[in-house]
Motif scaffolding. Structure first.
Motif, short mmCIF file in Angstrom:
data_model
loop_
_atom_site.label_atom_id
_atom_site.label_comp_id
_atom_site.label_asym_id
_atom_site.label_seq_id
_atom_site.Cartn_x
_atom_site.Cartn_y
_atom_site.Cartn_z
N SER A 50 -6.47 2.58 -8.17
CA SER A 50 -5.21 1.84 -8.13
C SER A 50 -4.73 1.48 -9.53
N GLU A 51 -5.64 1.05 -10.38
CA GLU A 51 -5.26 0.68 -11.75
C GLU A 51 -4.75 1.90 -12.53
N ARG A 69 -1.33 2.93 -11.09
CA ARG A 69 -0.34 1.92 -11.46
C ARG A 69 0.09 2.10 -12.92
N VAL A 84 0.85 -1.19 0.00
CA VAL A 84 0.00 0.00 0.00
C VAL A 84 0.88 1.24 0.00
N ASN A 103 -10.42 1.36 -11.51
CA ASN A 103 -10.34 1.94 -10.19
C ASN A 103 -9.07 2.79 -10.06
#
Length: 73
Positions: free
Chosen positions: A52-53, A56, A27, A50
């Motif tokens: 995070s995607e 990333r 995290v 989302n």
């Protein structure tokens, strides 16, 4: 009128989650401005991804550009 709950003397079964071997566990927390947050929310809605995607992917693109410019080994 009173409501009586029936209690079972049988022990409760504990539900266990299956461990996903490919689950990401690290995290990273970061602070962003309100404007950046609004932009991020628009991107997530328009791409059906989302946060995070999206972050990333942005990090991957940034690292690839740095490698291309030979800034990182």
């Amino acid at each position: 009128m009173s409501i009586h709950k029936k209690y079972s003397r049988e022990p409760k079964k504990i539900k266990t989650r299956k461990k996903d071997e490919h689950a990401l566990t690290n995290v990273v927390s970061l602070r962003i401005s309100d404007q950046e947050k609004r932009l991020l929310e628009r991107v997530t809605k328009s791409t059906s991804r989302n946060v995070s995607e999206v972050v990333r992917e942005a990090l991957d693109l940034w690292m690839a550009r740095r490698r291309k410019l030979c800034l990182d080994a």
